[in-house]
Write a protein that holds these residues in place. Sequence first.
Motif, short mmCIF file in Angstrom:
data_model
loop_
_atom_site.label_atom_id
_atom_site.label_comp_id
_atom_site.label_asym_id
_atom_site.label_seq_id
_atom_site.Cartn_x
_atom_site.Cartn_y
_atom_site.Cartn_z
N LEU A 52 -4.15 -61.52 -0.61
CA LEU A 52 -5.02 -61.28 -1.75
C LEU A 52 -6.20 -60.39 -1.39
O LEU A 52 -7.07 -60.16 -2.18
N LEU A 53 -6.16 -59.92 -0.15
CA LEU A 53 -7.30 -59.23 0.44
C LEU A 53 -7.89 -58.15 -0.46
O LEU A 53 -9.03 -58.23 -0.88
N TYR A 54 -7.08 -57.15 -0.82
CA TYR A 54 -7.64 -56.02 -1.53
C TYR A 54 -7.59 -56.20 -3.04
O TYR A 54 -8.31 -55.56 -3.76
N VAL A 55 -6.73 -57.08 -3.52
CA VAL A 55 -6.78 -57.41 -4.94
C VAL A 55 -8.11 -58.07 -5.26
O VAL A 55 -8.80 -57.73 -6.19
N ALA A 56 -8.48 -59.04 -4.40
CA ALA A 56 -9.76 -59.71 -4.60
C ALA A 56 -10.91 -58.73 -4.45
O ALA A 56 -11.89 -58.78 -5.19
N LEU A 123 -12.91 -40.55 -3.11
CA LEU A 123 -12.18 -41.39 -2.16
C LEU A 123 -11.44 -42.45 -2.96
O LEU A 123 -12.04 -43.33 -3.56
N ASP A 124 -10.12 -42.34 -3.01
CA ASP A 124 -9.33 -43.20 -3.89
C ASP A 124 -8.91 -44.52 -3.23
O ASP A 124 -9.15 -45.58 -3.77
N GLU A 125 -8.24 -44.44 -2.09
CA GLU A 125 -7.52 -45.61 -1.59
C GLU A 125 -7.39 -45.55 -0.07
O GLU A 125 -7.25 -44.48 0.51
N ILE A 126 -7.42 -46.73 0.58
CA ILE A 126 -7.28 -46.82 2.03
C ILE A 126 -6.28 -47.92 2.37
O ILE A 126 -6.34 -49.02 1.81
N LEU A 127 -5.38 -47.64 3.31
CA LEU A 127 -4.44 -48.64 3.82
C LEU A 127 -4.57 -48.70 5.33
O LEU A 127 -4.46 -47.69 6.02
N TYR A 128 -4.77 -49.91 5.86
CA TYR A 128 -4.87 -50.13 7.30
C TYR A 128 -3.74 -51.07 7.69
O TYR A 128 -3.79 -52.27 7.44
N ASP A 129 -2.68 -50.51 8.29
CA ASP A 129 -1.57 -51.35 8.72
C ASP A 129 -1.43 -51.29 10.23
O ASP A 129 -2.35 -50.88 10.94
N GLU A 130 -0.27 -51.69 10.75
CA GLU A 130 -0.10 -51.82 12.20
C GLU A 130 -0.13 -50.50 12.93
O GLU A 130 -0.56 -50.43 14.08
N SER A 131 0.30 -49.42 12.28
CA SER A 131 0.42 -48.14 12.98
C SER A 131 -0.60 -47.09 12.56
O SER A 131 -0.96 -46.23 13.35
N LYS A 189 -5.11 -47.38 17.49
CA LYS A 189 -5.11 -47.59 18.94
C LYS A 189 -5.27 -49.08 19.25
O LYS A 189 -5.74 -49.86 18.44
N ASP A 190 -4.89 -49.45 20.49
CA ASP A 190 -4.92 -50.85 20.89
C ASP A 190 -6.31 -51.47 20.81
O ASP A 190 -6.46 -52.65 20.52
N ASN A 191 -7.33 -50.66 21.07
CA ASN A 191 -8.68 -51.21 21.14
C ASN A 191 -9.43 -51.17 19.81
O ASN A 191 -10.63 -51.44 19.75
N MET A 192 -8.74 -50.85 18.72
CA MET A 192 -9.42 -50.78 17.43
C MET A 192 -9.54 -52.17 16.82
O MET A 192 -8.60 -52.96 16.86
N PRO A 193 -10.71 -52.50 16.24
CA PRO A 193 -10.88 -53.83 15.63
C PRO A 193 -10.04 -53.97 14.37
O PRO A 193 -9.66 -52.98 13.74
N GLU A 213 -18.40 -44.15 3.06
CA GLU A 213 -18.33 -45.35 3.90
C GLU A 213 -17.67 -46.47 3.12
O GLU A 213 -17.90 -46.61 1.91
N ALA A 214 -16.84 -47.26 3.80
CA ALA A 214 -16.18 -48.40 3.13
C ALA A 214 -15.72 -49.39 4.19
O ALA A 214 -15.27 -48.98 5.28
N PRO A 215 -15.82 -50.69 3.91
CA PRO A 215 -15.27 -51.68 4.84
C PRO A 215 -13.74 -51.70 4.72
O PRO A 215 -13.20 -51.63 3.62
N VAL A 216 -13.04 -51.75 5.86
CA VAL A 216 -11.59 -51.81 5.85
C VAL A 216 -11.11 -52.96 6.73
O VAL A 216 -11.81 -53.38 7.66
N LYS A 217 -9.93 -53.46 6.42
CA LYS A 217 -9.35 -54.56 7.20
C LYS A 217 -7.84 -54.37 7.26
O LYS A 217 -7.20 -54.00 6.27
N LYS A 218 -7.27 -54.63 8.43
CA LYS A 218 -5.83 -54.50 8.60
C LYS A 218 -5.10 -55.51 7.71
O LYS A 218 -5.53 -56.65 7.57
N ILE A 219 -4.00 -55.07 7.11
CA ILE A 219 -3.24 -55.97 6.25
C ILE A 219 -2.66 -57.12 7.10
O ILE A 219 -2.44 -56.98 8.30
N THR A 220 -2.43 -58.25 6.46
CA THR A 220 -1.98 -59.44 7.18
C THR A 220 -0.51 -59.77 6.93
O THR A 220 0.04 -60.63 7.61
N ASP A 221 0.12 -59.13 5.98
CA ASP A 221 1.51 -59.43 5.66
C ASP A 221 2.43 -58.65 6.61
O ASP A 221 3.17 -57.77 6.21
#
Length: 368
Positions: A52-56, A123-131, A189-193, A213-221
């Motif tokens: 629900l991360l980005y929907v919320a 700035l429309d949209e941001i996706l932070y996934d595994e790669s 990269k491996d060392n990215m939060p 500027e915008a806060p981003v978080k890696k997806i959890t699914d």
Amino acid sequence: MKKPFNENSTLPEFPRDEVRAAITNGIKQAEEQTNMSQTPVQIKRKSKRKPLLYVASTAAAFSIMVGSAAYVSPTFASTLSQLPIVGSVFSNSGLPGLKQASEQGLTSTIGEKHTINGISVTLDEILYDESNITVGFTVDSEKELSNEYFGAGLDFTINGKYPEASSGSYGEKVLSPTVRTGIATFDVKDNMPDSFEMGLVLEGKGGEKWEFEAPVKKITDIVYVPVNHQQQAEGIQLDVSKISLSPSGIALDYKATEKGTIDNSQIGASFIEFRITDQNGKEIPSHSGGGEGHFDNGVWNFSSTKSFDPISVDVQKLTITPYLMLPSGGGGVQIDKDGAETKIPFNKSSLKEVKFQPFTVEVPKQNK
């Protein structure tokens, strides 16, 4: 009685602080809901539910904006009505992973817009996934822009600092002489939060500089599938540690080593790519991915995360075939510890084809 809104009046600045605060609060709320739903499983899956991360985040952001418009001023209400429709860049990109992630609410929709010299960048949209971290934006200009007006595209910062090393790609879709969309990807990269304050900078040929500027978080699914495959071929040691499956696609992590000399990084191990097919022989399209390498005690060490389209829920097995994608020309740049750059000429005669052995990976059953 309220005064009518004057369309010729000056619009206020985009409410960046309110939007960023709302997105951050939405992330915190989504984390609490996601953590409550976690169930121990053998394969590491951070959440069985669609996050629900980005929907919320989006709902929180726009509820604050609408509330402010209703109770503060008609001017702010007009500003809200002029915000662009967000999310269309990923949905119309032609990339199944981005489209699916956007439709499932896994992306962070921003909608922040700045105008300089008659050129509006949103700035429309941001996706932070595994790669990758993928950023979509829209350009609307009062005048026609040249094809390479924005050069190599966006630069990014992590909590206000430029990363020590970064790689990625950038592309544009021209919708008209004055309107275009852009998508920039930055390799993770491996060392990215897993979460951070992302800064983005876009520069134009006319000296313009758009900053966001915008806060981003890696997806959890994400489902992590251990692979731990190793093989040697023609002096190349290849180690594929894992693949990761998510609605945005497959991420394949690998490392490769090969003996060499410090003055030539263009050896076979630096050109490794992968072909992936399912149990029916259908190939999963690849989007490659940047990589990095370093030289230590006579050995070149390379590592990268390669990206592929997402797979459907009926895929049970993947066959992975490593190969070398040898270039026909090019060159490189070597950077020493002091930041000095040395150009490396391309020598095709030093490269040869290498045949790797394919291997298979069982895909865990996915929820529909």
